[in-house]
Design a protein around this motif. Sequence first.
Motif, PDB file in Angstrom:
ATOM      1  N   ALA A   1      -6.568   0.038  -2.475  1.00 18.98           N
ATOM      2  CA  ALA A   1      -8.284  -0.443  -2.345  1.00 18.98           C
ATOM      3  C   ALA A   1      -8.920  -0.845  -3.434  1.00 18.98           C
ATOM      4  O   ALA A   1     -10.078  -1.850  -4.314  1.00 18.98           O
ATOM      5  CB  ALA A   1      -9.166  -0.180  -1.208  1.00 18.98           C
ATOM      6  N   ARG A   2      -9.316   0.614  -4.485  1.00 21.14           N
ATOM      7  CA  ARG A   2      -9.903   0.896  -5.272  1.00 21.14           C
ATOM      8  C   ARG A   2      -9.755  -0.130  -7.011  1.00 21.14           C
ATOM      9  O   ARG A   2      -9.731  -0.326  -7.403  1.00 21.14           O
ATOM     10  CB  ARG A   2     -10.377   2.353  -5.372  1.00 21.14           C
ATOM     11  CG  ARG A   2     -10.459   3.091  -4.896  1.00 21.14           C
ATOM     12  CD  ARG A   2     -11.955   2.687  -4.168  1.00 21.14           C
ATOM     13  NE  ARG A   2     -12.892   2.796  -5.612  1.00 21.14           N
ATOM     14  CZ  ARG A   2     -14.731   2.574  -5.128  1.00 21.14           C
ATOM     15  NH1 ARG A   2     -14.389   2.076  -4.413  1.00 21.14           N
ATOM     16  NH2 ARG A   2     -15.588   2.376  -5.952  1.00 21.14           N
ATOM     17  N   GLY A   3      -8.329  -0.386  -6.458  1.00 19.83           N
ATOM     18  CA  GLY A   3      -8.011  -0.942  -7.676  1.00 19.83           C
ATOM     19  C   GLY A   3      -7.314  -2.795  -7.113  1.00 19.83           C
ATOM     20  O   GLY A   3      -8.306  -3.283  -8.556  1.00 19.83           O
ATOM     21  N   ARG A   4      -7.936  -2.976  -5.887  1.00 20.88           N
ATOM     22  CA  ARG A   4      -8.200  -4.229  -6.149  1.00 20.88           C
ATOM     23  C   ARG A   4      -9.967  -4.871  -6.402  1.00 20.88           C
ATOM     24  O   ARG A   4     -10.144  -5.769  -6.734  1.00 20.88           O
ATOM     25  CB  ARG A   4      -8.106  -4.701  -4.444  1.00 20.88           C
ATOM     26  CG  ARG A   4      -6.941  -4.823  -4.618  1.00 20.88           C
ATOM     27  CD  ARG A   4      -6.676  -5.718  -2.916  1.00 20.88           C
ATOM     28  NE  ARG A   4      -7.551  -5.153  -1.145  1.00 20.88           N
ATOM     29  CZ  ARG A   4      -6.779  -3.736  -0.676  1.00 20.88           C
ATOM     30  NH1 ARG A   4      -5.614  -3.973  -1.313  1.00 20.88           N
ATOM     31  NH2 ARG A   4      -7.699  -3.667  -0.451  1.00 20.88           N
ATOM     32  N   HIS A   5     -11.128  -4.130  -5.966  1.00 17.55           N
ATOM     33  CA  HIS A   5     -11.943  -3.334  -6.576  1.00 17.55           C
ATOM     34  C   HIS A   5     -12.360  -3.614  -7.841  1.00 17.55           C
ATOM     35  O   HIS A   5     -13.173  -4.304  -8.513  1.00 17.55           O
ATOM     36  CB  HIS A   5     -12.879  -2.072  -5.690  1.00 17.55           C
ATOM     37  CG  HIS A   5     -14.329  -2.476  -6.267  1.00 17.55           C
ATOM     38  ND1 HIS A   5     -15.549  -3.427  -5.728  1.00 17.55           N
ATOM     39  CD2 HIS A   5     -15.695  -1.382  -7.103  1.00 17.55           C
ATOM     40  CE1 HIS A   5     -16.234  -2.833  -6.260  1.00 17.55           C
ATOM     41  NE2 HIS A   5     -16.888  -2.027  -7.015  1.00 17.55           N
ATOM     42  N   LEU A   6     -11.236  -2.911  -8.407  1.00 15.52           N
ATOM     43  CA  LEU A   6     -11.503  -3.109 -10.465  1.00 15.52           C
ATOM     44  C   LEU A   6     -10.873  -4.281 -10.834  1.00 15.52           C
ATOM     45  O   LEU A   6     -11.766  -4.646 -11.622  1.00 15.52           O
ATOM     46  CB  LEU A   6     -10.676  -2.036 -10.806  1.00 15.52           C
ATOM     47  CG  LEU A   6     -11.064  -0.328 -10.299  1.00 15.52           C
ATOM     48  CD1 LEU A   6      -9.974   0.698 -11.398  1.00 15.52           C
ATOM     49  CD2 LEU A   6     -12.496  -0.149 -11.338  1.00 15.52           C
ATOM     50  N   ASP A   7     -10.205  -4.895 -10.007  1.00 11.91           N
ATOM     51  CA  ASP A   7     -10.141  -6.454  -9.934  1.00 11.91           C
ATOM     52  C   ASP A   7     -10.468  -7.101 -10.421  1.00 11.91           C
ATOM     53  O   ASP A   7     -10.706  -7.979 -11.233  1.00 11.91           O
ATOM     54  CB  ASP A   7      -8.430  -6.623  -9.398  1.00 11.91           C
ATOM     55  CG  ASP A   7      -6.874  -5.463 -10.409  1.00 11.91           C
ATOM     56  OD1 ASP A   7      -6.556  -5.338 -11.584  1.00 11.91           O
ATOM     57  OD2 ASP A   7      -6.153  -5.938  -9.505  1.00 11.91           O
TER      58      ASP A   7
END
Length: 452
Positions: free
Chosen positions: A319-325
């Motif tokens: 979820a944090r990776g999607r937010h960074l993307d």
Amino acid sequence: MGPDSAPREGPGGDAVLSVSELNRAVASLLERSIPPLWVAGEISNFTRAASGHWYFTLKDSGAQVRAVMFRGRAQAVGFTPREGDRVEVRALAGLYQPRGDFQLGVELMRRAGAGDLYQRFLQLKEKLRAEGLLDDARKRALPPLPARVGVVTSLQAAALRDVLATLAARAPQVPVIVYPTPVQGAEAPAGIVAALRAAARRAECDVLLLVRGGGSIEDLWSFNDEAVARAVAASPIPVVCGVGHESDVTIADFVADLRAPTPTAAASLAVPDRRELLQRVARAAQQLSGTQQRLQALREQRVDIATRLLRSPSAYLEARGRHLDGLARRAAAAGAAALHRPAMRLARAWSLLRPPDTQAHGRALESLCARLARAQFQALQRRSERADALVHKLELVSPQAVLGRGYAIVRREAGEIVRSPAQVSPGERLDVLLAEGAIEVDVSGDASGSRP
């Protein structure tokens, strides 16, 4: 008419009386001739009837007489007479008409010689009361769990055997110290005082039992001695007085911290019953166990709730990776928009102008493009640095980062997280989650901390 309804005349003219008439006449003559009087003697053949009346024989070395004391009078006597007791009775001489037996109708009874002794008893009692030695406020409570019990009595007294037997039955773990002293005779008061003082000086007991078996008022008179009473009152150790039978009352009873009706009762009052204590401990342990089980169930329930709310590390990182993307796309779009708007403005301006000096405008355009490129690069760099800072913060709180430092999450087969060696048993299979993958291990050894 009955045969004895009226007197008949004999051969000489004298009246002939029936037996009932004769007994009535004798009874009337006795009642008129002999007023109530005090008679001293020894009790014999004593019987307490179901009605509460007392029947006994009063005798001395030369004669005896039957006596009766009806229930209402007997209830006022402060003791129950026994075979061989010497007493003084105030009685009315009479005749029991149905049998023609001469008897005494007893109204009052006291132990022989009790008149003077009783007066001395009352005088000393009032004297000590005036000094406050009989006040309930000065009396102390007995210790609930005495470490040692002292007994002040004669070594030959039957009361000592009763007390020791009772203490052994109720509290065999409590040591008993006997302070021997005579309890009857002229030397008894001084001996009792010396024993009480010795117990106070040695200070090795938590409670003292001053005991003696039953006897006449003369036998128990040592416990009505003023010196004994003052020694009991002055004792720094609580004193339980158990002298005689329930009906026997002495001055020592009044000044003691607690009066017991008998020596056996004194022992029962001094120590708690060991069996009752064990039952209380068992009940307390049962209550404690129940409380512990309820608390453990509550904590397990809280762990279950926390487990349902806890997200897995991989899902959290995804979820944090999607937010960074998303942040990166927004930064790229913002950079492209920042370049597109000046280009459009430049194009519109160029269309409105005459053909410019291409070289000058070329140099200006190159300068502008360079500035735009630097601005785009700086904007992208700032956003990249901000994104890197956010990623760094996320890594600091990431469970995956904790796993990456060499830690592991250990679960039982049911999914319960293991926090203590006491939670697992030898031979049990555990799942160990690592930074890169997971492994299964078997527990060997005990639960004291040995490694699988």
